[in-house]
Design a protein around this motif. Structure first.
Motif, PDB file in Angstrom:
ATOM      1  N   PHE A 167      40.262  11.516  56.568  1.00 48.67           N
ATOM      2  CA  PHE A 167      39.417  11.657  55.095  1.00 48.67           C
ATOM      3  C   PHE A 167      38.505  10.751  54.754  1.00 48.67           C
ATOM      4  N   ASN A 168      38.609   9.508  55.265  1.00 47.84           N
ATOM      5  CA  ASN A 168      37.673   8.320  54.895  1.00 47.84           C
ATOM      6  C   ASN A 168      36.494   8.695  55.613  1.00 47.84           C
ATOM      7  N   ILE A 169      36.504   9.311  56.892  1.00 47.92           N
ATOM      8  CA  ILE A 169      35.066   9.616  57.573  1.00 47.92           C
ATOM      9  C   ILE A 169      34.553  10.737  56.696  1.00 47.92           C
ATOM     10  N   PHE A 170      35.266  11.758  56.143  1.00 47.78           N
ATOM     11  CA  PHE A 170      34.516  12.690  55.349  1.00 47.78           C
ATOM     12  C   PHE A 170      33.925  12.275  54.178  1.00 47.78           C
ATOM     13  N   GLN A 171      34.655  11.308  53.374  1.00 52.73           N
ATOM     14  CA  GLN A 171      34.050  10.743  52.185  1.00 52.73           C
ATOM     15  C   GLN A 171      33.001  10.000  52.538  1.00 52.73           C
ATOM     16  N   ALA A 172      32.875   9.226  53.697  1.00 52.72           N
ATOM     17  CA  ALA A 172      31.522   8.627  54.070  1.00 52.72           C
ATOM     18  C   ALA A 172      30.539   9.466  54.140  1.00 52.72           C
ATOM     19  N   ILE A 183      36.677  14.578  44.158  1.00 52.04           N
ATOM     20  CA  ILE A 183      36.860  14.530  45.455  1.00 52.04           C
ATOM     21  C   ILE A 183      38.020  13.644  45.904  1.00 52.04           C
ATOM     22  N   SER A 184      37.786  12.362  45.491  1.00 44.39           N
ATOM     23  CA  SER A 184      38.808  11.381  45.563  1.00 44.39           C
ATOM     24  C   SER A 184      40.157  11.735  45.138  1.00 44.39           C
ATOM     25  N   SER A 185      40.253  12.348  43.965  1.00 47.97           N
ATOM     26  CA  SER A 185      41.610  12.723  43.642  1.00 47.97           C
ATOM     27  C   SER A 185      42.156  13.971  44.378  1.00 47.97           C
ATOM     28  N   VAL A 186      41.361  15.041  44.807  1.00 48.67           N
ATOM     29  CA  VAL A 186      41.928  16.018  45.522  1.00 48.67           C
ATOM     30  C   VAL A 186      42.425  15.174  46.842  1.00 48.67           C
TER      31      VAL A 186
END
Length: 371
Positions: free
Chosen positions: A299-304, A253-256
């Motif tokens: 995107f950081n909010i999504f990853q959290a 996910i981080s790569s995408v």
């Protein structure tokens, strides 16, 4: 849901600790914004580039000096904030580290940052130099592989620079942990103590590394102070991450997201300055990374949020698959007290940036499940 009075009282009692760190963190953030504004809008970043180019040229050495100067200035400026954070941890009796030991860790961190930063910068510079048309795509790919290598090296090379690692002594607990790994097909040969106790009162446990470097790491501050069944429950949660392949899913996910953000930042920079970053201008790359940091925010909010979902799943694994929900709830409560964590943090802040669900939510659900 109503919280137990003891949780509410704990959250009140740690407010001075939390606000002490905020009183340091917020001014540092403001200073960082001012520093960036001076570099970008007052022309200081371009002036530094001109001076570096005159003496070192604009090859890789010039890039190294340019970003080294900026990083060095920022490090010096923020020394008082770092010292203040150290003093806060000492004042609230969470840090057991001497000032000399702390200074030593700071220099280790600087040395490690120089080495890793130089490698990362070489990958960026090579991408811009040899693949100008698709540099962002090549660069993102190289940085992803670099992060995977670092994940493999962390337990055998990087972590031992700061903490002692030693195999756990043979016994019933170690045998149970290894048996759980074998039961769920996780190939781990050894369990390690992480020597947190020399520096902090805080506890933690984790799986570290990838492939052959995979390690079970349990902080001595957890192992020595918690009942064995609670240590096993914390481990069961971490095992859940392994069984669910959360590390590799997270990397995917981080790569995408990295590809998307690199592409958007490159497009935005080309629109603003009329061209993509080039090998003869580290200043342009600085602008790119400032833009990248802004683009990454949603995107950081999504990853959290995704991270919190995986934490819920790991809790469920410990409760359903291993039957240790009650023990995990007790361990999470004990860890929250030990680490001066909040049982019920601000819900908005939790949604925006917390990688773990609030402890009160996790503990309450595990207690209700009666695992």
């Amino acid at each position: 849901m109503s919280m137990p009075a003891k949780w509410i009282e704990h959250d009140k009692s740690i407010r001075p600790y939390l606000w002490s760190h905020r009183a340091v963190g917020w001014p540092q953030t403001i200073l960082g914004l001012i520093f960036m504004a001076l570099l970008l809008f007052r022309g200081f970043g371009k002036e530094v580039e001109t001076m570096v180019a005159a003496k070192f040229g604009m090859g890789y050495l010039g890039w190294l000096v340019y970003f080294g100067v900026l990083a060095g200035v920022w490090k010096v400026v923020t020394v008082p904030f770092s010292m203040a954070s150290f003093r806060i941890e000492k004042h609230f009796k969470l840090s057991k580290q001497s000032f000399g030991s702390w200074v030593g860790d700071q220099f280790k961190g600087i040395g490690l940052g120089v080495v890793l930063g130089a490698i990362a910068l070489s990958l960026i510079y090579a991408s811009v130099s040899y693949f100008p048309g698709a540099w962002w795509l090549v660069c993102a790919t190289l940085l992803i592989f670099f992060s995977i290598v670092l994940a493999q090296l962390t337990p055998i090379l990087l972590l031992p620079l700061f903490f002692k690692l030693k195999p756990m002594e043979s016994g019933d607990l170690k045998n149970r942990l290894l048996a759980l790994c074998e039961r769920f097909g996780i190939d781990v040969k050894e369990v390690f103590h992480l020597g947190l106790g020399e520096k902090t009162e805080k506890g933690n446990a984790a799986f570290l590394g990838l492939g052959r470097t995979k390690r079970i790491v349990i902080g001595d501050t957890l192992y020595e102070k918690f009942p064995a069944e609670e240590v096993e429950a914390v481990f069961a949660h971490e095992l859940g991450h392994q069984v669910h392949n959360d590390l590799w899913k997270g990397i995917g996910i981080s790569s995408v997201i990295l590809y998307v953000c690199f592409g958007l930042a490159n497009f935005a920079l080309a629109k603003v300055v009329g061209h993509s970053p080039s090998s003869d201008s580290p200043y342009d790359m600085l602008c790119f990374f400032v833009g990248l940091s802004v683009i990454q925010m949603p995107f950081n909010i999504f990853q959290a949020g995704y991270s919190r979902a995986r934490e819920w799943a790991a809790d469920g694994f410990a409760q359903v698959k291993i039957g240790q929900g009650t023990q995990l709830a007790a361990a999470l409560e004990r860890l929250t007290y030990q680490n001066r964590g909040q049982f019920k943090p601000n819900a908005i802040l939790e949604f925006i940036g917390h990688s773990h669900p609030a402890p009160w939510r996790r503990i309450t659900l595990l207690q209700q499940a009666k695992g």
